[in-house]
Design a protein around this motif. Structure first.
Motif, short mmCIF file in Angstrom:
data_model
loop_
_atom_site.label_atom_id
_atom_site.label_comp_id
_atom_site.label_asym_id
_atom_site.label_seq_id
_atom_site.Cartn_x
_atom_site.Cartn_y
_atom_site.Cartn_z
N ASP A 183 -7.44 6.48 -4.08
CA ASP A 183 -8.14 5.22 -3.81
C ASP A 183 -7.23 4.17 -3.15
O ASP A 183 -7.33 2.98 -3.44
CB ASP A 183 -8.73 4.64 -5.10
N GLY A 184 -6.37 4.62 -2.26
CA GLY A 184 -5.44 3.68 -1.62
C GLY A 184 -6.13 2.56 -0.88
O GLY A 184 -5.63 1.42 -0.85
N SER A 185 -7.28 2.81 -0.26
CA SER A 185 -7.97 1.76 0.49
C SER A 185 -8.43 0.63 -0.43
O SER A 185 -8.57 -0.52 0.01
CB SER A 185 -9.19 2.34 1.21
N GLN A 186 -8.66 0.94 -1.70
CA GLN A 186 -9.08 -0.07 -2.67
C GLN A 186 -7.90 -0.76 -3.32
O GLN A 186 -8.02 -1.92 -3.76
CB GLN A 186 -9.94 0.58 -3.76
N LYS A 187 -6.78 -0.08 -3.40
CA LYS A 187 -5.62 -0.60 -4.13
C LYS A 187 -4.66 -1.40 -3.27
O LYS A 187 -4.13 -2.43 -3.71
CB LYS A 187 -4.86 0.56 -4.79
N LEU A 188 -4.37 -0.92 -2.06
CA LEU A 188 -3.32 -1.54 -1.26
C LEU A 188 -3.57 -3.00 -0.92
O LEU A 188 -2.62 -3.79 -0.86
CB LEU A 188 -3.06 -0.74 0.02
N PRO A 189 -4.82 -3.42 -0.65
CA PRO A 189 -5.00 -4.84 -0.33
C PRO A 189 -4.41 -5.78 -1.38
O PRO A 189 -3.64 -6.69 -1.05
CB PRO A 189 -6.52 -4.99 -0.22
#
Length: 496
Positions: free
Chosen positions: A380-386
């Motif tokens: 779920d990097g797209s959800q976490k990195l921001p």
């Protein structure tokens, strides 16, 4: 509550067989329910359930927890067979200790009977609802916090069918509660979202707007609802057969709902509970007027470093975080990330040193007893990195500062998206935007600059102003070029 019949399985019938030091503080069925929790995963059981049991054990109160699993039946079936008992094994470098937790007053499976969960949320006896459902379950754009409702959530909000999504359950429960004239409710996100309390309230408000709820009903819901912000912190690896074997040896009975965790545990909570709450401060929780500084400290100095370790470790072929930290030069790189970029990006809580906190984080990550898999953290990097990294970048760039080490983390994620480790082994992409990211990469140039162009155009991850930052883009492209040409080890060795 019925007794289990299998005397070899953890349950009320086998409590007396447990070693004294392993027995729960509370006996299920003796504490009336006052809390509903959505999300029965390992983290919740090793964190908030433990705090709540200790609080009720110390100060009393009708604060038993009804745990609700939104989708998975496995944990519900395991807990139901064990009279809602489970164990937590604490993994210290010097050895493990195991104790059973009795905070749960019952368990439910939302997908099997969503209307029962709605009735539970409307029950006047329930005054607190907590959530650990992961970032993606909120269906909020991680950059803008606007509702990105899929077809399932839209149907939950615009038809009379039983709800199937977490936001749908919440909204139906709140509407039922308002219609019944039940008392106030604290809705408490314990997920790693920035300003998680405000985002949860915003989610409810946007869902109610999509459902076209009358103004009078909106006013009733607003009057009964608070959304305190929180910060939660404990490293909890996914349970394995080894977890259950360790628990079985300590308890002398089988526990199929066993979890394990590091010794460290912290919970910071904004104290806004109009219907009352457990005495969580008696269990060591920090009650505050503003969880924001604590949240930023954890998201940036722990979660951001965790993501950096996960992506670099996965690329280098390391299975766990502790193994990743043995890579040459990685500890120096992470310390520079913490000192040169994370620490200057925000104001920490009073009397807290980001440098000292960062050192503590690295010590925790290096605990060899905690086998936290890099691929688990990489999900779920797209959800976490921001919130973990890109908010740090935005604040640094707004102040005219470099974000070179954050750029390395972003480059490692982009390299991870390409799907193979340095030795050629495939890497799985488990992400709610997986199709969107794959399409972006397929339509771009197959060069480091092309990869940056393609993924930086995904607005659900990169806001337009950050995507247009030429200095940051150049830093990410440079790191990605090095990672693709030389791999993680050589890139870290040459990092300056």
């Amino acid at each position: 509550m019925a007794l289990t019949v299998d005397t070899g399985r953890l349950g009320l019938a086998t409590l007396r067989r447990l070693p004294e030091q392993c027995r729960p503080l509370l006996r299920p069925g003796t504490v009336p329910a006052g809390i509903v929790h959505l999300g029965l995963g390992a983290f919740y059981r090793a964190h908030q359930a433990v705090f709540t049991e200790a609080a009720v054990g110390a100060a009393g109160g009708d604060w038993g927890i009804v745990g609700v699993a939104p989708r998975s039946t496995d944990v519900v079936e395991a807990l139901a067979a064990q009279d809602a008992l489970f164990s937590v094994t604490t993994l210290a470098p010097e050895g493990a200790t195991t104790r059973v937790v009795g905070a749960l007053a019952g368990v439910r499976h939302a997908a099997a009977d969503p209307d029962a969960v709605v009735r539970l949320l409307a029950d006047p006896a329930i005054r607190v609802v907590t959530l650990t459902v992961t970032e993606k379950a909120y269906q909020l754009d991680p950059v803008t916090a606007t509702l990105a409702a899929d077809a399932e959530l839209t149907a939950d909000l615009t038809t009379d069918r039983p709800p199937r999504t977490v936001p749908g359950l919440l909204v139906r429960g709140l509407l039922a509660r308002a219609a019944a004239g039940a008392g106030p409710l604290a809705l408490v996100s314990c997920d790693n979202l920035p300003a998680n309390g405000r985002r949860l309230r915003g989610l409810v408000e946007q869902c109610l707007a999509l459902a076209r709820v009358p103004d009078a009903t909106l006013d009733r819901v607003a009057a009964l609802l608070t959304c305190p912000g929180t910060m939660v912190d404990r490293i909890v690896p996914a349970s394995t057969d080894a977890t259950r074997e360790t628990a079985g040896r300590a308890l002398g009975v089988t526990d199929l709902a066993a979890v394990e965790a590091e010794p460290w545990s912290q919970w910071v909570i904004e104290d806004d509970f109009p219907g009352g709450r457990p005495a969580w401060e008696r269990a060591g929780a920090v009650l505050t007027d503003d969880a924001g500084p604590w949240e930023r400290l954890k998201l940036r100095a722990l979660n951001g470093v965790h993501s950096a370790t996960a992506y670099l470790g996965a690329l280098a072929g390391a299975e766990t975080v502790a193994e990743t930290l043995t890579l040459p030069h990685l500890d120096a790189t992470l310390r520079r990330l913490l000192a040169e970029e994370v620490a200057p990006s925000f104001d920490p809580p009073p009397d807290v040193s980001v440098a000292d906190y960062g050192e503590q984080v690295l010590t925790r990550f290096g605990n060899p007893a905690v086998r936290h898999r890099t691929l688990q953290i990489a999900m779920d990097g797209s959800q976490k990195l921001p919130q973990r990294v890109l908010h740090t970048v935005a604040d640094l760039r707004a102040a005219g500062r470099s974000a070179r080490w954050c750029a390395l983390v972003v480059a490692a994620w982009l390299r991870f998206l390409l799907g193979h480790a340095d030795d050629g082994r495939p890497l799985p992409l488990d992400d709610p935007l997986a199709d969107r990211l794959r399409a972006a990469l397929a339509g771009g140039r197959h060069t480091p600059a092309g990869v940056v162009d393609a993924v930086f155009a995904v607005r659900e991850v990169f806001p337009a102003d950050l995507a247009a930052d030429e200095e940051f883009r150049a830093e990410v492209t440079g790191w990605l070029t090095a990672l693709q040409r030389h791999g993680v080890r050589a890139t870290l060795a040459g990092a300056r």
